[in-house]
Design a protein around this motif. Structure first.
Motif, short mmCIF file in Angstrom:
data_model
loop_
_atom_site.label_atom_id
_atom_site.label_comp_id
_atom_site.label_asym_id
_atom_site.label_seq_id
_atom_site.Cartn_x
_atom_site.Cartn_y
_atom_site.Cartn_z
N LEU A 26 0.57 -1.59 -0.11
CA LEU A 26 0.00 0.16 0.14
C LEU A 26 0.46 1.30 0.09
CD1 LEU A 26 -2.72 -0.49 2.38
CD2 LEU A 26 -2.79 -1.04 0.04
N GLY A 27 2.09 1.18 0.88
CA GLY A 27 3.12 2.27 0.29
C GLY A 27 2.54 3.45 1.24
N LEU A 28 2.23 2.52 2.87
CA LEU A 28 1.69 3.39 3.60
C LEU A 28 2.55 3.41 4.65
CD1 LEU A 28 -0.09 4.44 5.30
CD2 LEU A 28 -0.58 2.59 6.84
N LYS A 29 3.40 4.76 5.01
CA LYS A 29 4.61 5.20 5.81
C LYS A 29 4.20 6.11 7.24
CE LYS A 29 6.80 5.65 1.57
NZ LYS A 29 5.96 5.19 0.62
N MET A 30 4.90 5.81 7.52
CA MET A 30 4.94 6.41 9.21
C MET A 30 6.06 6.80 9.60
SD MET A 30 3.40 4.74 12.83
CE MET A 30 3.56 5.01 14.15
N GLY A 31 6.28 8.36 10.27
CA GLY A 31 7.70 8.34 11.33
C GLY A 31 7.45 9.43 12.27
N MET A 32 7.97 9.45 13.43
CA MET A 32 7.51 9.82 14.38
C MET A 32 8.79 10.67 14.91
SD MET A 32 6.47 6.64 17.02
CE MET A 32 5.52 6.67 17.16
N ASP A 33 8.60 11.86 15.53
CA ASP A 33 9.55 13.35 15.82
C ASP A 33 9.70 13.40 16.73
OD1 ASP A 33 11.29 12.72 13.32
OD2 ASP A 33 9.23 13.66 12.71
N VAL A 34 10.28 13.88 17.89
CA VAL A 34 10.86 14.07 19.18
C VAL A 34 11.45 15.83 19.06
CG1 VAL A 34 10.70 13.88 21.51
CG2 VAL A 34 10.22 12.06 20.39
N ALA A 35 11.18 16.29 19.48
CA ALA A 35 12.25 17.95 19.52
C ALA A 35 12.00 18.21 20.86
CB ALA A 35 11.86 18.72 18.74
N ARG A 36 13.22 19.03 21.87
CA ARG A 36 13.43 19.59 22.47
C ARG A 36 13.92 21.05 22.44
NH1 ARG A 36 11.70 22.04 27.12
NH2 ARG A 36 12.94 22.30 28.72
N GLY A 37 13.06 22.64 23.25
CA GLY A 37 14.06 23.90 22.12
C GLY A 37 13.83 24.12 23.79
N TYR A 44 5.39 14.23 16.64
CA TYR A 44 5.12 15.03 15.89
C TYR A 44 4.67 13.17 15.68
CZ TYR A 44 5.67 19.58 15.74
OH TYR A 44 6.54 21.00 15.73
N ILE A 45 3.50 12.70 15.13
CA ILE A 45 3.33 11.27 14.59
C ILE A 45 3.07 12.02 13.24
CG2 ILE A 45 2.31 9.01 14.96
CD1 ILE A 45 2.08 9.35 17.21
N THR A 46 3.52 11.28 11.65
CA THR A 46 2.81 11.14 11.04
C THR A 46 3.02 10.33 10.35
OG1 THR A 46 5.36 11.22 9.85
CG2 THR A 46 4.26 13.49 10.06
N ILE A 47 1.76 10.00 9.26
CA ILE A 47 1.40 8.54 8.42
C ILE A 47 0.63 8.82 6.98
CG2 ILE A 47 -0.24 6.46 9.02
CD1 ILE A 47 -1.08 7.02 11.49
N GLY A 48 1.15 8.10 6.15
CA GLY A 48 0.72 8.32 4.68
C GLY A 48 1.79 9.40 4.42
N THR A 49 2.72 10.16 4.64
CA THR A 49 3.34 11.15 3.88
C THR A 49 4.57 10.24 2.64
OG1 THR A 49 4.14 12.22 6.76
CG2 THR A 49 5.47 12.74 4.52
N GLY A 50 4.48 11.60 1.80
CA GLY A 50 5.12 11.31 0.94
C GLY A 50 6.42 11.69 0.64
N TRP A 51 7.71 10.64 1.45
CA TRP A 51 8.43 10.78 1.03
C TRP A 51 9.09 10.25 -0.39
CZ3 TRP A 51 8.70 6.33 5.74
CH2 TRP A 51 7.78 7.33 6.55
N ILE A 52 10.70 11.15 -0.17
CA ILE A 52 11.38 10.68 -1.75
C ILE A 52 12.10 9.30 -2.06
CG2 ILE A 52 13.27 11.46 -3.14
CD1 ILE A 52 12.94 14.44 -1.12
#
Length: 53
Positions: A26-37, A44-52
């Motif tokens: 299905l080409g279903l992709k998921m990502g998680m990011d954590v940042a501290r300022g 952040y949680i992303t699902i279905g992002t169009g990655w290169i």
């Protein structure tokens, strides 16, 4: 006149994340990011992002 933008203050941030292919057919992709300022955390949680490919 406000000259606060002329200060040589150091502002830091750091973050990291990962990406995972959930369903290859299905080409279903998921990502998680954590940042501290300087003041807050961000998560952040992303699902279905169009990655290169």
């Amino acid at each position: 006149m406000n000259n606060s933008y002329l200060k040589n203050d150091v502002v830091w941030n750091v973050g990291g994340g990962f990406r995972y292919l959930l369903a290859r057919k299905l080409g279903l992709k998921m990502g998680m990011d954590v940042a501290r300022g300087p003041e807050d955390w961000a998560f952040y949680i992303t699902i279905g992002t169009g990655w290169i490919k």
